[in-house]
Design an enzyme around this catalytic site. Structure first.
Site, PDB file in Angstrom:
ATOM      1  N   GLU A 127       0.838  -1.197   0.000  1.00  0.00           N
ATOM      2  CA  GLU A 127       0.000   0.000   0.000  1.00  0.00           C
ATOM      3  C   GLU A 127       0.868   1.240   0.000  1.00  0.00           C
ATOM      4  O   GLU A 127       1.843   1.325   0.752  1.00  0.00           O
ATOM      5  CB  GLU A 127      -0.904   0.075   1.246  1.00  0.00           C
ATOM      6  N   GLU A 156     -13.873   5.800  -1.221  1.00  0.00           N
ATOM      7  CA  GLU A 156     -14.797   4.924  -0.499  1.00  0.00           C
ATOM      8  C   GLU A 156     -15.541   5.732   0.561  1.00  0.00           C
ATOM      9  O   GLU A 156     -14.970   6.112   1.580  1.00  0.00           O
ATOM     10  CB  GLU A 156     -14.028   3.764   0.130  1.00  0.00           C
ATOM     11  N   LYS A 195     -15.800   4.730   4.646  1.00  0.00           N
ATOM     12  CA  LYS A 195     -14.645   4.467   5.504  1.00  0.00           C
ATOM     13  C   LYS A 195     -14.674   5.382   6.712  1.00  0.00           C
ATOM     14  O   LYS A 195     -14.973   6.576   6.604  1.00  0.00           O
ATOM     15  CB  LYS A 195     -13.342   4.679   4.732  1.00  0.00           C
ATOM     16  N   GLU A 239      -9.376   9.587   4.573  1.00  0.00           N
ATOM     17  CA  GLU A 239      -9.577   8.147   4.432  1.00  0.00           C
ATOM     18  C   GLU A 239     -10.594   7.808   3.342  1.00  0.00           C
ATOM     19  O   GLU A 239     -10.570   6.722   2.779  1.00  0.00           O
ATOM     20  CB  GLU A 239     -10.034   7.541   5.755  1.00  0.00           C
TER      21      GLU A 239
END
Length: 405
Positions: free
Chosen positions: A261, A315, A318, A324
């Site tokens: 990541e 997203e 999250k 985030e």
């Protein structure tokens, strides 16, 4: 923007920024209630030239959608499964149900068991890690799949005690026993060592002292390792080489390191310095350009860079700060969150019509993987826990750069 218009947009970007991309990895997270269907995600992955995908579970709809695409998959077993996977019977049942049916049509090449377990300070998890990895590997062996599917786990940079200079990289003493157990497993089975690395958090933690150009792969003064005299012009490569040094100090000179990541958010809260579309474009765009050059780090110039960018989509469900929810290269409607300036290897997906779906002005096939979100959330939200510990170790050279520029 409908689907044909989107591909036209990508083609225009390709003409404006003619940089060939050879191999990119992308993290495919699904903590959202507005994402396109997996079938519609296929051409998006291909549009950025990605040939590898890291999935946070083994979602069958995603794996089926990517069948016969030649995209390699790393699937995940969340931390909540570690105790159960200690039992070889459970591990074999999981592999038979979630991995074996998709082979060979979908190129599953790796299973990561647990996420950043060793730095969670939870012995109930860390005690289960190696037995779970061993059970999953044994299941692959029993099913004749061990030659094509490896078993690994991911770590945060907080496993490092020292990261500057890169040549002095060393692991934390308190983690040495469980870490060496997993390293022996990697060496015996031939699986890679995975690290999640986010230079963004170093900048966010101290924007007045950390040079932005150094973390964004922009031209800068750089840092010279006083021991090796190697020059570093970006933080990520310095972090990777610190991991290589830490491994070498324990005798694991040949163990491959993959970055499972890394990424940069395009939006954040008021106290999240640097979380802008412009900086996200520079970080991810420059990183992709470096990867396309097929050159390694200063310490390992001939080693392939295996890096998975976080993430494919923004997203919206999250938890945590605004950043985030804004790491995606794409918005849920399939349009780019910001331009990357890359030439896709293959803009069109497997067919001229994509899974029978269309984005249109809104997502027509919304995908709500509620059954898998819990597992993904439990293994991805840990990124925030080490945002300072894992990166502040590079502050000394950064402070030195600041005085020179």
């Amino acid at each position: 923007m409908d689907f044909p218009e989107f591909f036209c947009y990508v083609s225009i970007l390709a003409c404006l920024f003619p940089i060939m991309v050879n191999s990119i990895g992308i993290n495919y997270g699904q903590i959202a209630n507005n994402l396109p269907s997996p079938e519609d995600a296929v051409p998006l992955v291909k549009s950025i030239g990605a040939t590898k995908v890291k999935l946070y579970d083994a979602d069958p709809r995603v794996l089926k959608a990517f069948a016969n695409t030649d995209v390699e998959f790393m699937v995940g077993l969340g931390n909540e499964y570690l105790d159960k996977m200690r039992d070889p019977t459970n591990a074999q049942a999981w592999v038979k149900e979630n991995v074996q049916p998709h082979l060979p049509a979908t190129k599953i090449t790796s299973i990561f068991v647990g996420n950043e377990v060793l730095t969670l300070n939870d012995t109930s998890l860390s005690d289960c890690l190696l037995p779970a990895m061993q059970s999953v590997h044994a299941a692959l062996l029993n099913l004749g799949l061990d030659k094509q599917v490896t078993v690994t786990t991911t770590h945060s940079l907080a496993i490092l005690q020292t990261s500057y200079p890169s040549s002095a990289g060393a692991f934390r003493e308190d983690l040495m026993d469980p870490l060496c157990e997993t390293l022996n497993f990697h060496q015996k089975t031939g699986s890679p060592f995975l690290i999640n690395a986010y230079p963004y958090f170093a900048y966010k933690g101290n924007p007045e002292q950390v040079p932005l150009d150094f973390v964004l792969f922009q031209p800068n003064q750089g840092v010279t390792d006083p021991q090796t005299h190697l020059d570093y012009d970006n933080m990520l490569y310095a972090q990777i080489d610190a991991v290589y040094s830490a491994l070498a100090s324990l005798g694991y000179m040949k163990l491959p390191v993959h970055i499972s990541e890394t990424g940069w958010p395009s939006k954040g809260d008021e106290d999240e310095a640097g979380a802008t579309p412009e900086n996200a474009e520079k970080y991810n765009g420059n990183l992709i350009k470096l990867m396309s050059g097929k050159t390694g780090t200063p310490m390992r110039p001939n080693s392939d860079l295996n890096i998975y960018i976080f993430a494919l989509f923004n997203e919206n469900m999250k938890p945590g700060p605004t950043s985030e929810r804004n790491y995606g290269l794409f918005k849920p409607d399939g349009t780019p969150a910001y331009p990357l300036g890359i030439t896709p290897n293959n803009v069109v997906g497997r067919n001229t019509t994509v899974g029978g779906g269309s984005f249109g002005n809104a997502v027509t096939n919304p995908y709500y993987p509620m059954s898998s979100s819990t597992g993904y959330m439990s293994i991805s939200s840990t990124r925030q826990r080490y945002q300072l510990l894992g990166h502040v170790l590079l502050m000394a050279p950064l402070l030195m750069i600041k005085t020179l520029v």
